[in-house]
Write a protein that holds these residues in place. Structure first.
Motif, PDB file in Angstrom:
ATOM      1  N   ALA A  13      64.041 -40.200  28.704  1.00 19.56           N
ATOM      2  CA  ALA A  13      63.704 -38.959  29.228  1.00 19.56           C
ATOM      3  C   ALA A  13      62.992 -38.503  28.273  1.00 19.56           C
ATOM      4  N   THR A  14      61.725 -38.630  28.605  1.00 17.78           N
ATOM      5  CA  THR A  14      60.552 -38.454  27.708  1.00 17.78           C
ATOM      6  C   THR A  14      59.462 -38.581  28.534  1.00 17.78           C
ATOM      7  N   ASP A  15      58.080 -38.489  27.866  1.00 14.61           N
ATOM      8  CA  ASP A  15      56.466 -38.464  28.067  1.00 14.61           C
ATOM      9  C   ASP A  15      55.817 -38.779  27.041  1.00 14.61           C
ATOM     10  N   SER A  16      56.480 -39.038  25.858  1.00 13.57           N
ATOM     11  CA  SER A  16      55.346 -39.985  25.131  1.00 13.57           C
ATOM     12  C   SER A  16      56.489 -40.343  24.340  1.00 13.57           C
ATOM     13  N   ASP A  24      64.092 -47.384  17.912  1.00 14.86           N
ATOM     14  CA  ASP A  24      65.363 -46.270  17.265  1.00 14.86           C
ATOM     15  C   ASP A  24      66.126 -46.124  18.573  1.00 14.86           C
ATOM     16  N   LEU A  25      65.770 -46.337  19.768  1.00 14.16           N
ATOM     17  CA  LEU A  25      66.793 -45.714  21.605  1.00 14.16           C
ATOM     18  C   LEU A  25      67.165 -47.496  21.187  1.00 14.16           C
ATOM     19  N   GLU A  26      66.295 -48.558  21.365  1.00 18.00           N
ATOM     20  CA  GLU A  26      66.872 -49.750  21.634  1.00 18.00           C
ATOM     21  C   GLU A  26      67.996 -50.199  21.013  1.00 18.00           C
ATOM     22  N   GLN A  31      66.234 -54.425  12.312  1.00 14.40           N
ATOM     23  CA  GLN A  31      64.732 -53.798  12.948  1.00 14.40           C
ATOM     24  C   GLN A  31      64.124 -54.190  11.590  1.00 14.40           C
ATOM     25  N   ASN A  32      64.020 -54.695  10.860  1.00 14.67           N
ATOM     26  CA  ASN A  32      63.585 -56.012   9.950  1.00 14.67           C
ATOM     27  C   ASN A  32      63.618 -57.379  10.615  1.00 14.67           C
TER      28      ASN A  32
END
Length: 68
Positions: A13-16, A24-26, A31-32
């Motif tokens: 739900a974003t264009d950018s 951060d969403l997925e 994340q390392n």
């Protein structure tokens, strides 16, 4: 925004989105231990905050695993 991530189409739900925002969403934790390729080119972690993802990008997120 519709993105192809690991051969699956997902809606956001974003264009950018930057690479970091997408991660951060997925994948909000560990994340390392991942690598990201966009259009078959590895995107270095130093670019994650600045690289903007396009709807036509093919994104591959790879998690490191241990094995022997």
């Amino acid at each position: 925004m519709e993105l192809k991530i690991n051969n699956q189409t997902k809606q956001f739900a974003t264009d950018s989105l930057t690479v970091q925002a997408l991660l951060d969403l997925e994948i909000p934790i560990k994340q390392n231990e991942i690598a990201v390729a966009i259009n078959n080119t590895v995107n270095p972690k130093s670019n994650w905050n600045s690289h903007l993802i396009q709807e036509t990008d093919d994104i591959l997120i790879i998690s490191a695993t241990q094995g022997g």
